[in-house]
Design an enzyme around this catalytic site. Structure first.
Site: not given
Length: 378
Positions: A186-187
């Site tokens: 994920k970011t």
């Protein structure tokens, strides 16, 4: 992780700050779910999305389970979910004994189709879980209105949407509860982990108890309610605190890279490729950058071509209704045209925040060579 000939789909972006905070947490001796970093992470994330409350959890999937339990959704209740999403969205519904009801997606936005959503509402509907797929915002404003008029809950699955906003308001804060994921791809990441955000104080207190065995906040081994262990560790939260210091920077890198992809690809074969449609007021965080081929017969060949050139890709999620785990929840005669079109035509390209300009050039060049080879054969 350093540059090599292989270009991964995504990878964590970690700095010395993560190591510094992790070492501090280890030295403190608070390596489990107690420790200062957990509350610091919750406050930092709540501030970032502009939510009153935030609750850390051990992963995004259990975050969805917790949200459903907090809202007392269970056996026999119906929960509407998009037919194209990561399986955790539907699995969480099944885990609490409820029934996932599949709504088709809009093939242009790859998010829940409003007409299909409306058609799935019954007197057993207790909630809807719109998914902000790949960082693109679902029409949660309209979904919220429909849900309020029909008196059921909205749980936003924002697992892939850190940094996504609608008219400046962060997704995950439109409904009753928003759920985020911090898996390694994920970011921002904590390795494994998740977060619930909400504005209701009663639900917040309830969720904090349920996340930790149902313990009373005033009497640790007194069980006030149902609960289990969904807690994030202080070590994970330490990493999360460091990631939050760079969250704006990391989201901007994703968005910048998406713009570069579009610039390069549009100059090559604009007639062959389209992109995910965004709402006018949506600020897409582009967790994964998606392209769609106008000729669905080429998607598998393009994937093979990219992989043969050491470029990792990912097809759009399989529609849930055709998968063995979920097919019993849908009629075999039901047609999900948007879901089928999205799966057959779409593919995700490498979207790491560590992706270099030269790597994007290579990826787009390989895509260009693919279409050139197709043209030569025709």
């Amino acid at each position: 992780m350093g540059e090599s000939s292989f270009i991964p789909l995504s990878e964590p972006n970690l700095s010395l700050r993560e190591s510094e905070y992790l070492n501090e947490a280890m030295k403190s001796g608070w390596i489990s779910s107690a420790g200062n970093y957990v509350e610091m992470f919750e406050k930092s994330f709540a501030n970032y999305v502009d939510s009153k409350y935030a609750i850390t959890v051990s992963n995004g999937t259990l975050g969805l389970v917790l949200a459903l339990k907090m809202l007392e959704i269970g056996v026999g209740d119906e929960v509407i979910v998009p037919n194209v999403t990561f399986g955790a969205t539907a699995n969480a519904v099944c885990q609490v004994g409820a029934i996932p009801i599949f709504a088709d997606i809009d093939q242009d936005t790859m998010c829940m189709d409003l007409e299909s959503f409306r058609s799935k509402i019954t007197n057993k509907t207790r909630a809807v879980i719109p998914v902000h797929l790949y960082g693109n915002a679902a029409d949660v404003v309209e979904i919220n209105k429909i849900a309020k008029n029909s008196n059921f809950y909205v749980i936003e699955d924002a697992a892939e949407a850190v940094g996504t906003r609608i008219s400046g308001k962060h997704v995950g804060t439109f409904g009753d509860i928003g759920v985020f994921s911090f898996f390694a791809n994920k970011t921002i990441t904590t390795g494994e982990g998740g977060m619930l955000v909400l504005n209701n104080e009663h639900l917040y207190s309830k969720g904090k108890m349920m996340r930790s065995h149902g313990f009373s906040p005033n009497n640790r081994y007194w069980h006030e309610t149902w609960g289990t262990n969904m807690r994030m560790t202080n070590l994970q939260a330490a990493i999360g605190c460091a990631q939050m210091e760079r969250v704006t920077e990391l989201v901007e890198i994703k968005q910048k890279n998406a713009g570069i992809y579009k610039e390069f690809l549009s100059s090559l074969y604009p007639a062959k490729i389209t992109y995910v449609k965004e709402h006018t007021d949506c600020e897409n965080s582009h967790w994964l950058f998606v392209i769609k081929l106008k000729d669905k017969n080429l998607i598998q060949k393009l994937e093979t071509h990219l992989v043969s050139n050491q470029i990792e890709t990912r097809r759009i999620f399989y529609p849930l209704n055709i998968q063995p785990a979920f097919e019993k929840y849908s009629s075999k005669n039901e047609i999900f045209s948007g879901s089928i079109a999205a799966y057959e035509n779409g593919i995700c390209l490498p979207s790491s925040t560590l992706l270099s300009l030269e790597q994007i050039r290579k990826i787009t060049s390989v895509i260009s060579s693919f279409f050139e080879s197709i043209a030569e054969k025709s």
